[in-house]
Design a protein around this motif. Structure first.
Motif, mmCIF file in Angstrom:
data_model
loop_
_atom_site.group_PDB
_atom_site.id
_atom_site.type_symbol
_atom_site.label_atom_id
_atom_site.label_comp_id
_atom_site.label_asym_id
_atom_site.label_seq_id
_atom_site.Cartn_x
_atom_site.Cartn_y
_atom_site.Cartn_z
ATOM 1 N N PRO A 193 2.091 4.931 -11.976
ATOM 2 C CA PRO A 193 1.772 5.122 -13.402
ATOM 3 C C PRO A 193 0.731 4.095 -13.861
ATOM 4 C CG PRO A 193 4.145 5.016 -13.067
ATOM 5 C CD PRO A 193 3.507 4.694 -11.759
ATOM 6 N N GLY A 194 -0.049 4.469 -14.854
ATOM 7 C CA GLY A 194 -1.089 3.580 -15.361
ATOM 8 C C GLY A 194 -0.549 2.254 -15.863
ATOM 9 N N GLN A 195 0.644 2.282 -16.459
ATOM 10 C CA GLN A 195 1.253 1.056 -16.967
ATOM 11 C C GLN A 195 1.568 0.098 -15.817
ATOM 12 O OE1 GLN A 195 4.873 1.711 -19.124
ATOM 13 N NE2 GLN A 195 5.030 -0.408 -19.783
ATOM 14 N N THR A 196 2.057 0.619 -14.702
ATOM 15 C CA THR A 196 2.364 -0.213 -13.544
ATOM 16 C C THR A 196 1.097 -0.801 -12.946
ATOM 17 O OG1 THR A 196 4.291 1.155 -13.065
ATOM 18 C CG2 THR A 196 3.497 -0.240 -11.291
ATOM 19 N N THR A 197 0.056 0.014 -12.853
ATOM 20 C CA THR A 197 -1.214 -0.471 -12.315
ATOM 21 C C THR A 197 -1.795 -1.556 -13.212
ATOM 22 O OG1 THR A 197 -1.613 1.701 -11.349
ATOM 23 C CG2 THR A 197 -3.507 0.236 -11.553
ATOM 24 N N PHE A 198 -1.747 -1.337 -14.524
ATOM 25 C CA PHE A 198 -2.234 -2.349 -15.451
ATOM 26 C C PHE A 198 -1.426 -3.630 -15.316
ATOM 27 C CE2 PHE A 198 -1.854 -4.569 -19.502
ATOM 28 C CZ PHE A 198 -3.184 -4.895 -19.726
ATOM 29 N N ALA A 199 -0.096 -3.514 -15.267
ATOM 30 C CA ALA A 199 0.780 -4.688 -15.150
ATOM 31 C C ALA A 199 0.495 -5.449 -13.861
ATOM 32 C CB ALA A 199 2.249 -4.267 -15.208
ATOM 33 N N LYS A 200 0.245 -4.723 -12.785
ATOM 34 C CA LYS A 200 -0.064 -5.351 -11.500
ATOM 35 C C LYS A 200 -1.299 -6.240 -11.618
ATOM 36 C CE LYS A 200 -2.127 -3.712 -7.212
ATOM 37 N NZ LYS A 200 -2.302 -2.536 -6.370
ATOM 38 N N TRP A 201 -2.399 -5.687 -12.129
ATOM 39 C CA TRP A 201 -3.645 -6.450 -12.207
ATOM 40 C C TRP A 201 -3.594 -7.517 -13.289
ATOM 41 C CZ3 TRP A 201 -6.014 -6.396 -7.977
ATOM 42 C CH2 TRP A 201 -6.013 -5.274 -7.173
ATOM 43 N N PHE A 202 -2.896 -7.242 -14.379
ATOM 44 C CA PHE A 202 -2.759 -8.235 -15.434
ATOM 45 C C PHE A 202 -1.967 -9.438 -14.944
ATOM 46 C CE2 PHE A 202 -0.583 -9.907 -19.233
ATOM 47 C CZ PHE A 202 -1.689 -10.245 -19.984
ATOM 48 N N ASN A 203 -0.854 -9.193 -14.250
ATOM 49 C CA ASN A 203 -0.046 -10.288 -13.727
ATOM 50 C C ASN A 203 -0.780 -11.070 -12.652
ATOM 51 O OD1 ASN A 203 2.673 -10.378 -14.998
ATOM 52 N ND2 ASN A 203 2.602 -8.215 -14.470
ATOM 53 N N LEU A 204 -1.548 -10.375 -11.825
ATOM 54 C CA LEU A 204 -2.347 -11.069 -10.816
ATOM 55 C C LEU A 204 -3.394 -11.968 -11.479
ATOM 56 C CD1 LEU A 204 -2.609 -11.213 -7.711
ATOM 57 C CD2 LEU A 204 -4.413 -9.508 -7.905
ATOM 58 N N ALA A 205 -4.037 -11.459 -12.526
ATOM 59 C CA ALA A 205 -5.026 -12.260 -13.260
ATOM 60 C C ALA A 205 -4.366 -13.471 -13.926
ATOM 61 C CB ALA A 205 -5.730 -11.400 -14.298
ATOM 62 N N PRO A 254 0.837 -1.208 0.000
ATOM 63 C CA PRO A 254 0.000 0.000 0.000
ATOM 64 C C PRO A 254 0.872 1.258 0.000
ATOM 65 C CG PRO A 254 -0.701 -1.529 1.721
ATOM 66 C CD PRO A 254 0.578 -2.064 1.153
ATOM 67 N N SER A 255 0.447 2.232 -0.786
ATOM 68 C CA SER A 255 1.222 3.455 -0.912
ATOM 69 C C SER A 255 0.281 4.635 -1.140
ATOM 70 C CB SER A 255 2.193 3.335 -2.087
ATOM 71 O OG SER A 255 2.829 4.557 -2.319
ATOM 72 N N ASN A 256 0.702 5.787 -0.655
ATOM 73 C CA ASN A 256 -0.061 7.012 -0.899
ATOM 74 C C ASN A 256 0.270 7.625 -2.251
ATOM 75 O OD1 ASN A 256 -1.277 6.800 1.580
ATOM 76 N ND2 ASN A 256 0.252 8.058 2.616
ATOM 77 N N ARG A 257 1.390 7.188 -2.837
ATOM 78 C CA ARG A 257 1.795 7.716 -4.148
ATOM 79 C C ARG A 257 0.958 7.105 -5.252
ATOM 80 N NH1 ARG A 257 7.986 6.987 -5.272
ATOM 81 N NH2 ARG A 257 6.952 5.222 -6.196
ATOM 82 N N LYS A 258 0.665 7.907 -6.239
ATOM 83 C CA LYS A 258 -0.055 7.408 -7.409
ATOM 84 C C LYS A 258 0.949 6.727 -8.330
ATOM 85 C CE LYS A 258 -3.461 8.636 -10.817
ATOM 86 N NZ LYS A 258 -3.984 7.323 -10.891
#
Length: 100
Positions: A64-76, A58-62
């Motif tokens: 990048p969209g690419q990192t967020t996408f990669a996170k959920w894609f890899n989890l899926a 968990p982080s307060n920093r936003k």
């Protein structure tokens, strides 16, 4: 992406594509390739563990969209491959004939 990453991704992609073509490779090779692909996948997760921890912490920093996408894609991908691999082992006729 470094050359080492590119080679690993290429090996994973080719193995995955060959394993998915059971009519071309035959059932025994299909099952063995399905099992063999888990070694580089496991290696990849261990190799990238710092990224996994950093992205899922968990982080307060936003991020990048690419990192967020990669996170959920890899989890899926991870949660998709678990039941695929488990069910593949359970119905295996050539790899683990004693289980069927």
């Amino acid at each position: 992406m470094t050359w080492r990453n590119g080679r690993l991704y290429l090996v994973l992609f080719v193995t995955f594509m060959l394993a998915g073509a059971s009519t071309t490779t035959g059932i025994p090779l299909h099952e063995w390739l399905g099992l063999v692909i888990f070694a580089p996948l496991f290696f990849h997760v261990i190799w990238r563990w710092k990224w996994v921890v950093r992205v899922f912490k968990p982080s307060n920093r936003k991020r990048p969209g690419q990192t967020t996408f990669a996170k959920w894609f890899n989890l899926a991908l991870f949660f998709t491959m678990l039941p695929i691999g488990g069910s593949g082992l359970m119905i295996s006729g050539a790899l683990l004939p004693l289980l069927s």
